[in-house]
Each structure stands twice: as C-alpha cells, then as structure tokens.
Design a protein around this motif. Structure first.
Motif, PDB file in Angstrom:
ATOM      1  N   PRO A  41       0.812  -1.225   0.000  1.00 47.04           N
ATOM      2  CA  PRO A  41       0.000   0.000   0.000  1.00 47.04           C
ATOM      3  C   PRO A  41       0.847   1.277   0.000  1.00 47.04           C
ATOM      4  CG  PRO A  41      -0.943  -1.572   1.514  1.00 47.04           C
ATOM      5  CD  PRO A  41       0.382  -2.130   1.076  1.00 47.04           C
ATOM      6  N   LEU A  42       2.005   1.254   0.674  1.00 51.14           N
ATOM      7  CA  LEU A  42       2.897   2.416   0.627  1.00 51.14           C
ATOM      8  C   LEU A  42       3.434   2.625  -0.785  1.00 51.14           C
ATOM      9  CD1 LEU A  42       4.922   2.107   3.953  1.00 51.14           C
ATOM     10  CD2 LEU A  42       3.246   3.852   3.350  1.00 51.14           C
ATOM     11  N   LEU A  43       3.824   1.534  -1.450  1.00 50.12           N
ATOM     12  CA  LEU A  43       4.257   1.647  -2.842  1.00 50.12           C
ATOM     13  C   LEU A  43       3.125   2.168  -3.719  1.00 50.12           C
ATOM     14  CD1 LEU A  43       6.377  -1.580  -3.449  1.00 50.12           C
ATOM     15  CD2 LEU A  43       7.176   0.768  -3.459  1.00 50.12           C
ATOM     16  N   GLY A  44       1.928   1.687  -3.453  1.00 49.36           N
ATOM     17  CA  GLY A  44       0.769   2.149  -4.214  1.00 49.36           C
ATOM     18  C   GLY A  44       0.528   3.633  -4.016  1.00 49.36           C
ATOM     19  N   ALA A  45       0.741   4.134  -2.809  1.00 50.76           N
ATOM     20  CA  ALA A  45       0.552   5.563  -2.546  1.00 50.76           C
ATOM     21  C   ALA A  45       1.634   6.391  -3.228  1.00 50.76           C
ATOM     22  CB  ALA A  45       0.569   5.810  -1.039  1.00 50.76           C
ATOM     23  N   ILE A  46       2.839   5.830  -3.338  1.00 49.78           N
ATOM     24  CA  ILE A  46       3.949   6.593  -3.922  1.00 49.78           C
ATOM     25  C   ILE A  46       3.925   6.534  -5.453  1.00 49.78           C
ATOM     26  CG2 ILE A  46       6.471   6.678  -4.112  1.00 49.78           C
ATOM     27  CD1 ILE A  46       6.572   5.699  -1.190  1.00 49.78           C
ATOM     28  N   ILE A  47       3.825   5.322  -6.007  1.00 52.80           N
ATOM     29  CA  ILE A  47       3.922   5.190  -7.470  1.00 52.80           C
ATOM     30  C   ILE A  47       2.568   4.967  -8.154  1.00 52.80           C
ATOM     31  CG2 ILE A  47       6.289   4.341  -7.410  1.00 52.80           C
ATOM     32  CD1 ILE A  47       5.226   1.552  -7.895  1.00 52.80           C
ATOM     33  N   GLY A  48       1.506   4.870  -7.379  1.00 52.26           N
ATOM     34  CA  GLY A  48       0.177   4.757  -7.978  1.00 52.26           C
ATOM     35  C   GLY A  48      -0.363   3.343  -8.065  1.00 52.26           C
ATOM     36  N   LYS A  49       0.504   2.331  -7.990  1.00 52.00           N
ATOM     37  CA  LYS A  49       0.050   0.940  -8.035  1.00 52.00           C
ATOM     38  C   LYS A  49       0.782   0.168  -6.941  1.00 52.00           C
ATOM     39  CE  LYS A  49      -1.417   1.064 -12.688  1.00 52.00           C
ATOM     40  NZ  LYS A  49      -1.926   0.358 -13.770  1.00 52.00           N
ATOM     41  N   PRO A  50       0.125  -0.837  -6.340  1.00 51.64           N
ATOM     42  CA  PRO A  50       0.729  -1.514  -5.185  1.00 51.64           C
ATOM     43  C   PRO A  50       1.883  -2.465  -5.505  1.00 51.64           C
ATOM     44  CG  PRO A  50      -1.393  -2.483  -5.685  1.00 51.64           C
ATOM     45  CD  PRO A  50      -1.233  -1.306  -6.578  1.00 51.64           C
ATOM     46  N   ASN A  51       2.045  -2.832  -6.763  1.00 49.33           N
ATOM     47  CA  ASN A  51       3.180  -3.681  -7.132  1.00 49.33           C
ATOM     48  C   ASN A  51       3.513  -3.419  -8.594  1.00 49.33           C
ATOM     49  OD1 ASN A  51       1.312  -5.192  -8.627  1.00 49.33           O
ATOM     50  ND2 ASN A  51       1.052  -6.686  -6.990  1.00 49.33           N
ATOM     51  N   PHE A  52       4.504  -4.126  -9.080  1.00 50.39           N
ATOM     52  CA  PHE A  52       4.982  -3.887 -10.442  1.00 50.39           C
ATOM     53  C   PHE A  52       4.453  -4.913 -11.442  1.00 50.39           C
ATOM     54  CE2 PHE A  52       8.401  -2.378  -7.576  1.00 50.39           C
ATOM     55  CZ  PHE A  52       8.296  -1.024  -7.863  1.00 50.39           C
ATOM     56  N   ASP A  53       3.439  -5.674 -11.075  1.00 48.66           N
ATOM     57  CA  ASP A  53       2.930  -6.731 -11.951  1.00 48.66           C
ATOM     58  C   ASP A  53       2.326  -6.180 -13.250  1.00 48.66           C
ATOM     59  OD1 ASP A  53       3.736  -8.631 -10.153  1.00 48.66           O
ATOM     60  OD2 ASP A  53       1.758  -8.922  -9.259  1.00 48.66           O
ATOM     61  N   TYR A  54       1.980  -4.913 -13.267  1.00 48.35           N
ATOM     62  CA  TYR A  54       1.386  -4.323 -14.465  1.00 48.35           C
ATOM     63  C   TYR A  54       2.425  -4.044 -15.558  1.00 48.35           C
ATOM     64  CZ  TYR A  54       3.249   0.049 -12.656  1.00 48.35           C
ATOM     65  OH  TYR A  54       4.084   1.022 -12.181  1.00 48.35           O
ATOM     66  N   LEU A  55       3.715  -4.136 -15.232  1.00 50.57           N
ATOM     67  CA  LEU A  55       4.758  -3.857 -16.213  1.00 50.57           C
ATOM     68  C   LEU A  55       4.956  -5.069 -17.110  1.00 50.57           C
ATOM     69  CD1 LEU A  55       7.339  -2.083 -13.895  1.00 50.57           C
ATOM     70  CD2 LEU A  55       5.759  -1.014 -15.503  1.00 50.57           C
ATOM     71  N   VAL A  56       4.613  -4.918 -18.381  1.00 49.95           N
ATOM     72  CA  VAL A  56       4.700  -6.004 -19.358  1.00 49.95           C
ATOM     73  C   VAL A  56       5.325  -5.441 -20.628  1.00 49.95           C
ATOM     74  CG1 VAL A  56       3.395  -7.671 -20.740  1.00 49.95           C
ATOM     75  CG2 VAL A  56       2.663  -7.142 -18.414  1.00 49.95           C
ATOM     76  N   LEU A  57       6.246  -6.202 -21.201  1.00 48.89           N
ATOM     77  CA  LEU A  57       6.885  -5.802 -22.450  1.00 48.89           C
ATOM     78  C   LEU A  57       6.341  -6.694 -23.562  1.00 48.89           C
ATOM     79  CD1 LEU A  57       9.098  -4.073 -23.809  1.00 48.89           C
ATOM     80  CD2 LEU A  57      10.699  -5.896 -23.278  1.00 48.89           C
ATOM     81  N   HIS A  58       5.788  -6.080 -24.612  1.00 47.67           N
ATOM     82  CA  HIS A  58       5.233  -6.827 -25.732  1.00 47.67           C
ATOM     83  C   HIS A  58       6.254  -6.854 -26.864  1.00 47.67           C
ATOM     84  CE1 HIS A  58       1.226  -7.011 -23.994  1.00 47.67           C
ATOM     85  NE2 HIS A  58       1.421  -5.756 -23.586  1.00 47.67           N
ATOM     86  N   ILE A  59       6.675  -8.058 -27.266  1.00 50.28           N
ATOM     87  CA  ILE A  59       7.634  -8.210 -28.360  1.00 50.28           C
ATOM     88  C   ILE A  59       7.102  -9.257 -29.326  1.00 50.28           C
ATOM     89  CG2 ILE A  59       9.967  -8.908 -28.996  1.00 50.28           C
ATOM     90  CD1 ILE A  59      10.947  -7.874 -26.366  1.00 50.28           C
TER      91      ILE A  59
END
Length: 133
Positions: A41-59
């Motif tokens: 939740p602290l990460l979510g408050a700072i960067i907007g999302k609670p974890n980095f699972d949304y980061l996906v690279l499409h190749i």
C-alpha cells in the motif's frame, strides 16, 4: 538399523534444522503480511500501483512480464532486510553481550635479542644461537 536412524534423527544439527524450517515457515507468513498489508500500500501511494505486476513488455506477439520479476526482487529485499535488522543484528548484540571476547593469554615465548628467534620465557640460553639470554 533402527539404532542408526535414531542416532541420526537425534543429532543436534538435524533437530536445529527442523526447528529452523518450522520457524522459517512461520516467519514467512509474518513477512508476507508485512509486504502485502504495509509495504505494497505504501508503494501504491507513492507510485500509484501496489506492485509492479502491471509492467509487461510486448515483443512480436509475446509478453515478457518483467514487472512480476521486479515485484519478486522487492519482496526478497524486504524479507532480507527484515531478517537482518530484526533477527541477525539483535542476535549478534545479545551474543556479544553475554559472550564477551576472551582475553588473550599471556605470551609463553620471548624473542632472542641476538637472533630474534622465539624462545621460552624461562630459557637462559637461546637454543638457536646458543647466546645467553
């Protein structure tokens, strides 16, 4: 055959390892709760999302989910920090307090003034150069 098995099981290091695995399992639940309920939740408050699972690279139609890898790295670093600061450091402090370093024993030899070889303190003549001490 059973006697050997009994001796193996009752050895100190096997029992210590069993206790460590059980404590580690219980401690994992504590650290996971810390990560899920406080850190994310602290990460979510700072960067907007609670974890980095949304980061996906499409190749070329494939997906590389490097966000999950980053989340695992953050979780590992958090677990390592909690273990170090809440278990290792206090344990080292307590052990140092209860087991102070032993004083060095007095020397049992002295250098020969002539050849600088080590000779016993009670010697009156050097065994290497035969000079009186």
């Amino acid at each position: 055959m059973l006697k050997g098995f009994r001796d193996f099981i009752l050895r100190g290091n096997v029992m210590d390892l069993a206790v460590a695995v059980i404590i580690g399992g219980a401690f994992t639940a504590i650290v996971n709760a810390l990560t899920k309920n406080i850190i994310n939740p602290l990460l979510g408050a700072i960067i907007g999302k609670p974890n980095f699972d949304y980061l996906v690279l499409h190749i070329h139609g494939g997906e590389i989910e490097y966000g999950s890898f980053l989340t695992a790295i953050v979780n590992f670093l958090l677990i390592a920090a909690v273990i170090y600061f809440f278990l290792v450091l206090p344990t080292q402090y307590i052990l140092k307090k209860f087991n102070p370093p032993a004083a060095e024993p007095p020397p049992c030899t002295k250098p020969c003034p002539q050849c600088l070889s080590d000779i016993p303190l009670a010697a009156t003549r050097c065994k290497f150069c035969t000079q009186p001490v």
